[in-house]
Structures are given as C-alpha cells and as structure tokens.
Design an enzyme around this catalytic site. Structure first.
Site, PDB file in Angstrom:
ATOM      1  N   LYS A 192     -47.462-144.414 -86.602  1.00 53.93           N
ATOM      2  CA  LYS A 192     -46.881-145.634 -87.171  1.00 53.93           C
ATOM      3  C   LYS A 192     -45.618-145.312 -87.972  1.00 53.93           C
ATOM      4  O   LYS A 192     -44.619-146.028 -87.881  1.00 53.93           O
ATOM      5  CB  LYS A 192     -47.886-146.364 -88.070  1.00 53.93           C
ATOM      6  CG  LYS A 192     -49.062-146.914 -87.321  1.00 53.93           C
ATOM      7  CD  LYS A 192     -48.601-147.900 -86.270  1.00 53.93           C
ATOM      8  CE  LYS A 192     -49.612-148.032 -85.177  1.00 53.93           C
ATOM      9  NZ  LYS A 192     -49.075-148.453 -83.904  1.00 53.93           N
ATOM     10  N   GLN A 243     -55.183-148.052 -93.290  1.00 55.48           N
ATOM     11  CA  GLN A 243     -55.794-147.385 -92.144  1.00 55.48           C
ATOM     12  C   GLN A 243     -57.316-147.409 -92.261  1.00 55.48           C
ATOM     13  O   GLN A 243     -57.877-146.989 -93.273  1.00 55.48           O
ATOM     14  CB  GLN A 243     -55.288-145.948 -92.042  1.00 55.48           C
ATOM     15  CG  GLN A 243     -55.873-145.160 -90.899  1.00 55.48           C
ATOM     16  CD  GLN A 243     -55.595-145.803 -89.551  1.00 55.48           C
ATOM     17  OE1 GLN A 243     -54.499-146.258 -89.293  1.00 55.48           O
ATOM     18  NE2 GLN A 243     -56.594-145.829 -88.697  1.00 55.48           N
ATOM     19  N   ASP A 285     -51.909-155.727 -89.731  1.00 57.55           N
ATOM     20  CA  ASP A 285     -52.974-155.635 -88.729  1.00 57.55           C
ATOM     21  C   ASP A 285     -53.486-156.990 -88.250  1.00 57.55           C
ATOM     22  O   ASP A 285     -54.135-157.071 -87.217  1.00 57.55           O
ATOM     23  CB  ASP A 285     -54.160-154.838 -89.282  1.00 57.55           C
ATOM     24  CG  ASP A 285     -53.930-153.342 -89.245  1.00 57.55           C
ATOM     25  OD1 ASP A 285     -53.317-152.861 -88.271  1.00 57.55           O
ATOM     26  OD2 ASP A 285     -54.382-152.647 -90.168  1.00 57.55           O
TER      27      ASP A 285
END
Length: 176
Positions: A54, A98, A121
């Site tokens: 990322k 994460q 997300d």
C-alpha cells in the site's frame, strides 16, 4: 461463451497510471498531495507485506503516506487515540488500519472509530449501510477490484446471475 483470462496486473497498472495523472490536479486544487495513513499493530509478516504494498502504491501514484507502526502489546485505548488524532488531522485524507488486529483489541470498535470519510477500506458501518442502500460510499477494495476486473472485459453484469462463495464482511457480502 468461452473463458476469458483477465490480466489483473495490467489492469492494476492502468488504474495506477490514471491515478498518477490525477494527483497533480488534486494537488493544485487542494494545495497539497492526498495523504494516506496506514496503521499496523504487531509484526504479522503477511500484514507487513500488505502494508508495504500500500505504501509503495501510494508513492508510485504520487501520494504522500504515513506509516504508523505500533507494537503488538498496544492497548485498545492507545490505538483509538491514534485514530482520533488522524481523524482530526486535515492533512490526512484516508486511514487504513491493517487487519487482523491482535486479539486483545476490539476490531469493530476500531473500525467504528475511523471517520466515515477517511475509511479507505469501506468497513465503517456508515459505508456498509450506504453500499447496501445503493448510495455513494467507499467500497471495500477487493470487491471493487473484482467488479472492475469483470467490467474490464466489456461484459455487462447487470441482470446476470452469479454465485458468490463466502459471506465475509470484507469480500463475500459486498461483492454480492
């Protein structure tokens, strides 16, 4: 109809190139580059690899990024304080925590703490509700990627029947 192989790497590169072209426009419009904050708690090798990807992708397209690395023993309150700090930082446009988190941290409360508009997300309950209602929202990246890959073939999926195996909140439910 015969099977068709979709080149995901080529599609990914094409999308990144389009983003790379868009970043200078955003920088001119807002006076700065977009900035992604990525939080990782602990030392899970798979998570570390994903986070590196990322950060690398953000750099490739010309975005700024912040990597917040917290030790495995970080407590729930400290993580929520860090998220609140990033939510309040006007130079941070997106936050990615994460997953999975260590077992002593409540993932639902962490996801709920991320600002709806900074939820990269698309896991915040507000984004999930908007997705189900067909309203503009941040869509989880894996389902969005799956749909983008199918659409890249030129196949119109509206009205088609499909089987989605699995009902996870991250992939199965959103892609259906």
């Amino acid at each position: 109809m015969s099977a068709q192989i979709i080149d995901g790497k080529a599609l990914s590169l094409s999308l990144k190139e389009k983003m790379r072209e868009r970043i200078p426009q955003l920088e001119q419009e807002f006076g700065r580059k977009p900035r992604l904050a990525v939080i990782i708690v602990g030392d899970n090798p798979a998570s570390r690899s994903y986070v590196r990807g990322k950060i690398t992708a953000a750099s490739f397209v010309g975005m700024d990024s912040i990597l917040v690395e917290l030790p495995q023993e970080t407590n729930h309150e400290s993580l929520l304080e860090k998220i609140a700090e990033l939510n309040g930082d006007s130079t941070v446009d997106g936050i990615l925590v994460q997953l999975p988190l260590p077992s002593h941290i409540n993932e639902d409360k962490v996801i709920d703490a991320i600002s709806l508009d900074k939820d990269v997300d698309g896991f915040h309950p507000g984004n999930v509700a908007r997705l189900w209602l067909g309203r503009p929202c941040i869509i989880p990246c894996t389902p969005k990627g799956i749909i983008s890959m199918i659409e890249s073939t030129g196949v119109d999926i509206s009205g088609k029947k499909a089987v989605v195996v699995g009902r996870s909140n991250i992939v199965g439910k959103p892609v259906s």
